[in-house]
Design a protein around this motif. Structure first.
Motif, PDB file in Angstrom:
ATOM      1  N   UNK A 327       0.831  -1.208   0.000  1.00 38.57           N
ATOM      2  CA  UNK A 327       0.000   0.000   0.000  1.00 38.57           C
ATOM      3  C   UNK A 327       0.866   1.258   0.000  1.00 38.57           C
ATOM      4  N   UNK A 328       1.842   1.305   0.897  1.00 39.71           N
ATOM      5  CA  UNK A 328       2.714   2.485   0.990  1.00 39.71           C
ATOM      6  C   UNK A 328       3.547   2.655  -0.268  1.00 39.71           C
ATOM      7  N   UNK A 329       4.103   1.538  -0.755  1.00 41.84           N
ATOM      8  CA  UNK A 329       4.964   1.587  -1.943  1.00 41.84           C
ATOM      9  C   UNK A 329       4.178   2.048  -3.169  1.00 41.84           C
ATOM     10  N   UNK A 330       3.018   1.449  -3.401  1.00 42.58           N
ATOM     11  CA  UNK A 330       2.244   1.769  -4.590  1.00 42.58           C
ATOM     12  C   UNK A 330       1.667   3.180  -4.523  1.00 42.58           C
ATOM     13  N   UNK A 331       1.245   3.611  -3.336  1.00 42.17           N
ATOM     14  CA  UNK A 331       0.725   4.977  -3.212  1.00 42.17           C
ATOM     15  C   UNK A 331       1.813   5.999  -3.535  1.00 42.17           C
ATOM     16  N   UNK A 332       3.016   5.764  -3.028  1.00 42.41           N
ATOM     17  CA  UNK A 332       4.111   6.699  -3.314  1.00 42.41           C
ATOM     18  C   UNK A 332       4.444   6.716  -4.804  1.00 42.41           C
ATOM     19  N   UNK A 333       4.466   5.560  -5.429  1.00 49.99           N
ATOM     20  CA  UNK A 333       4.780   5.489  -6.845  1.00 49.99           C
ATOM     21  C   UNK A 333       3.737   6.245  -7.666  1.00 49.99           C
ATOM     22  N   UNK A 334       2.466   6.056  -7.332  1.00 47.32           N
ATOM     23  CA  UNK A 334       1.411   6.725  -8.095  1.00 47.32           C
ATOM     24  C   UNK A 334       1.440   8.227  -7.863  1.00 47.32           C
ATOM     25  N   UNK A 335       1.543   8.654  -6.599  1.00 44.29           N
ATOM     26  CA  UNK A 335       1.528  10.097  -6.316  1.00 44.29           C
ATOM     27  C   UNK A 335       2.782  10.783  -6.859  1.00 44.29           C
ATOM     28  N   UNK A 336       3.898  10.084  -6.903  1.00 43.81           N
ATOM     29  CA  UNK A 336       5.111  10.663  -7.501  1.00 43.81           C
ATOM     30  C   UNK A 336       4.928  10.880  -9.001  1.00 43.81           C
ATOM     31  N   UNK A 337       4.239   9.967  -9.658  1.00 47.10           N
ATOM     32  CA  UNK A 337       3.933  10.148 -11.083  1.00 47.10           C
ATOM     33  C   UNK A 337       2.947  11.299 -11.258  1.00 47.10           C
ATOM     34  N   UNK A 338       1.918  11.335 -10.423  1.00 47.87           N
ATOM     35  CA  UNK A 338       0.894  12.376 -10.537  1.00 47.87           C
ATOM     36  C   UNK A 338       1.471  13.772 -10.375  1.00 47.87           C
ATOM     37  N   UNK A 339       2.456  13.918  -9.493  1.00 48.28           N
ATOM     38  CA  UNK A 339       3.010  15.235  -9.174  1.00 48.28           C
ATOM     39  C   UNK A 339       4.319  15.523  -9.907  1.00 48.28           C
ATOM     40  N   UNK A 340       4.636  14.707 -10.923  1.00 47.86           N
ATOM     41  CA  UNK A 340       5.792  14.934 -11.792  1.00 47.86           C
ATOM     42  C   UNK A 340       7.124  14.875 -11.053  1.00 47.86           C
ATOM     43  N   UNK A 341       7.191  14.002 -10.033  1.00 41.20           N
ATOM     44  CA  UNK A 341       8.454  13.833  -9.303  1.00 41.20           C
ATOM     45  C   UNK A 341       9.338  12.767  -9.931  1.00 41.20           C
ATOM     46  N   UNK A 342       8.726  11.892 -10.718  1.00 38.94           N
ATOM     47  CA  UNK A 342       9.467  10.812 -11.378  1.00 38.94           C
ATOM     48  C   UNK A 342       8.996  10.699 -12.822  1.00 38.94           C
ATOM     49  N   UNK A 343       9.705   9.918 -13.602  1.00 43.71           N
ATOM     50  CA  UNK A 343       9.306   9.666 -14.978  1.00 43.71           C
ATOM     51  C   UNK A 343       7.970   8.928 -15.003  1.00 43.71           C
ATOM     52  N   UNK A 344       7.250   9.100 -16.092  1.00 38.67           N
ATOM     53  CA  UNK A 344       5.947   8.453 -16.266  1.00 38.67           C
ATOM     54  C   UNK A 344       6.028   7.489 -17.449  1.00 38.67           C
ATOM     55  N   UNK A 345       6.463   6.258 -17.214  1.00 34.41           N
ATOM     56  CA  UNK A 345       6.627   5.312 -18.320  1.00 34.41           C
ATOM     57  C   UNK A 345       5.310   4.834 -18.921  1.00 34.41           C
ATOM     58  N   UNK A 346       4.193   5.123 -18.262  1.00 35.74           N
ATOM     59  CA  UNK A 346       2.903   4.625 -18.718  1.00 35.74           C
ATOM     60  C   UNK A 346       2.142   5.648 -19.562  1.00 35.74           C
ATOM     61  N   UNK A 347       2.601   6.894 -19.588  1.00 33.93           N
ATOM     62  CA  UNK A 347       1.896   7.938 -20.325  1.00 33.93           C
ATOM     63  C   UNK A 347       0.595   8.363 -19.662  1.00 33.93           C
ATOM     64  N   UNK A 348       0.552   8.307 -18.341  1.00 29.11           N
ATOM     65  CA  UNK A 348      -0.664   8.643 -17.599  1.00 29.11           C
ATOM     66  C   UNK A 348      -0.829  10.151 -17.364  1.00 29.11           C
ATOM     67  N   UNK A 349       0.270  10.848 -17.288  1.00 27.74           N
ATOM     68  CA  UNK A 349       0.251  12.246 -16.870  1.00 27.74           C
ATOM     69  C   UNK A 349       0.013  13.151 -18.081  1.00 27.74           C
ATOM     70  N   UNK A 350      -0.799  14.193 -17.892  1.00 27.45           N
ATOM     71  CA  UNK A 350      -1.051  15.166 -18.942  1.00 27.45           C
ATOM     72  C   UNK A 350      -0.846  16.582 -18.422  1.00 27.45           C
ATOM     73  N   UNK A 351       0.019  17.331 -19.067  1.00 23.46           N
ATOM     74  CA  UNK A 351       0.263  18.707 -18.632  1.00 23.46           C
ATOM     75  C   UNK A 351      -0.832  19.618 -19.176  1.00 23.46           C
ATOM     76  N   UNK A 352      -1.262  20.552 -18.330  1.00 16.01           N
ATOM     77  CA  UNK A 352      -2.236  21.573 -18.725  1.00 16.01           C
ATOM     78  C   UNK A 352      -1.454  22.819 -19.092  1.00 16.01           C
ATOM     79  N   UNK A 353      -1.417  23.116 -20.383  1.00 20.16           N
ATOM     80  CA  UNK A 353      -0.607  24.252 -20.848  1.00 20.16           C
ATOM     81  C   UNK A 353      -1.499  25.431 -21.206  1.00 20.16           C
TER      82      UNK A 353
END
Length: 353
Positions: A327-353
């Motif tokens: 739970x802790x590991x997966x939550x950190x991985x997801x929130x790090x992707x959501x907040x652009x702290x790590x690379x997003x290999x899945x293409x989940x993140x979308x920037x609002x420009x």
């Protein structure tokens, strides 16, 4: 692409009155909202307007026949002030899946996406920067057309409101496995994010709270022998080192966080099984020590750990994992992707420009 979404700005902003360090979930609302009406057989152009009350006739069909669906999303700011969304097209597609099931006209993709981006640009300052906070986004559609006749409405309203929010849940929750009430049924609307699904959950959940639990674990509608969802979230159960979750169906919401957890876990070589999971198996795993974790998964909380569960007047406590918590590991991985702290290999993140 809609290039000319009309924006009517609020005369004054409430933002200076908000304590962004102490935000409850979904209690404070941003200055603007997106509004779009379905009339004369088509969706009119969306526009951004000041956040304000809605005026409806008492005969509006939302009050009588419950044609209402919604979504839950979040916008995030990274360390550089860039704004990000997480899998927004999945929310758009699911909104239309829900709408179709309730005989609500489906929205064009550009109305949803371009309208959402226009709203976020206007209220960009409302997106919190504090760790764990986000701008919660609530798109919803409901029947605004009038009449007491039991038939689909001829007019609808699509709105997106936003609310700067802190963490949805704090700490772990204790749950009660439901033995009588059902969240949904085969052939029903359990897979849709229909407002009535949640209304029907409140009473059984209230009964569970009175017994000292925070949430209900929903079971299947016929035998109550199989685990399905946790409150308003999908549920994951870890038995030994394998993560198990129920398959989606007419009764179970195709959660976006759920899909993300499955894909992420597989990429990290965590064994995942999507299959029917019996209450008996979970109880036996708790008794023999192979039940390591249970957690809910959804947009608001991302992952909500479960500390224990009740079933047939017995309580079962889960072990407190420190170094090896999925739970802790997966939550950190997801929130790090959501907040652009790590690379997003899945293409989940979308920037609002």
């Amino acid at each position: 692409m809609i290039h000319d979404i009309e924006v009517l700005k609020a005369k004054t902003s409430k933002i200076s009155e908000i304590d962004f360090n102490n935000l409850k979930f979904g209690h404070v609302f941003s200055d603007h909202m997106l509004e779009c009406d379905f009339k004369n057989g088509e969706w009119e152009a969306p526009k951004v307007v000041p956040y304000q009350p809605i005026t409806l006739d008492p005969s509006a069909k939302i009050f009588h026949y419950g044609q209402s669906v919604f979504e839950g999303m979040k916008a995030y700011k990274d360390a550089d002030g860039k704004v990000w969304l997480f899998r927004p097209l999945d929310n758009f597609k699911r909104l239309n899946i829900s709408s179709k099931r309730l005989a609500i006209p489906e929205l064009p993709e550009n109305y949803f996406m371009d309208g959402l981006k226009a709203l976020l640009k206007v209220d960009e300052d409302w997106i919190p920067e504090k760790e764990g906070s986000s701008l919660y986004i609530r798109p919803f559609v409901f029947a605004s057309g009038n009449g007491f006749h039991a038939s689909p409405a001829d007019e609808y309203k699509f709105i997106i409101c936003t609310a700067p929010s802190g963490a949805y849940f704090s700490g772990e929750v204790k749950v009660l496995i439901e033995e009588k009430y059902s969240r949904s049924a085969n052939g029903g609307v359990g897979f849709a994010k229909a407002g009535g699904n949640y209304a029907g959950q409140f009473y059984p959940t209230q009964l569970a709270v009175e017994k000292g639990y925070q949430q209900v674990i929903w079971t299947d509608d016929t035998s109550h022998e199989y685990i399905e969802e946790a409150g308003a979230m999908n549920i994951f159960v870890r038995i030994d080192d394998t993560l198990v979750t129920a398959p989606t169906s007419d009764r179970i919401l195709d959660g976006i966080t759920r899909k993300s957890i499955i894909e992420l876990a597989k990429s990290e070589n965590i064994p995942v099984e999507v299959r029917k999971l019996s209450v008996k198996e979970v109880v036996e795993a708790a008794q023999n020590g192979s039940l390591k974790e249970m957690f809910g998964a959804g947009t608001a909380a991302v992952i909500s750990p479960i500390s224990g569960f009740g079933y047939k007047d017995n309580d079962y406590e889960l072990p407190k994992l420190t170094d090896d918590s999925y739970a802790s590991f997966l939550k950190k991985r997801i929130t790090d992707i959501q907040t652009n702290k790590v690379e997003d290999p899945f293409g989940w993140r979308m920037e609002v420009k």
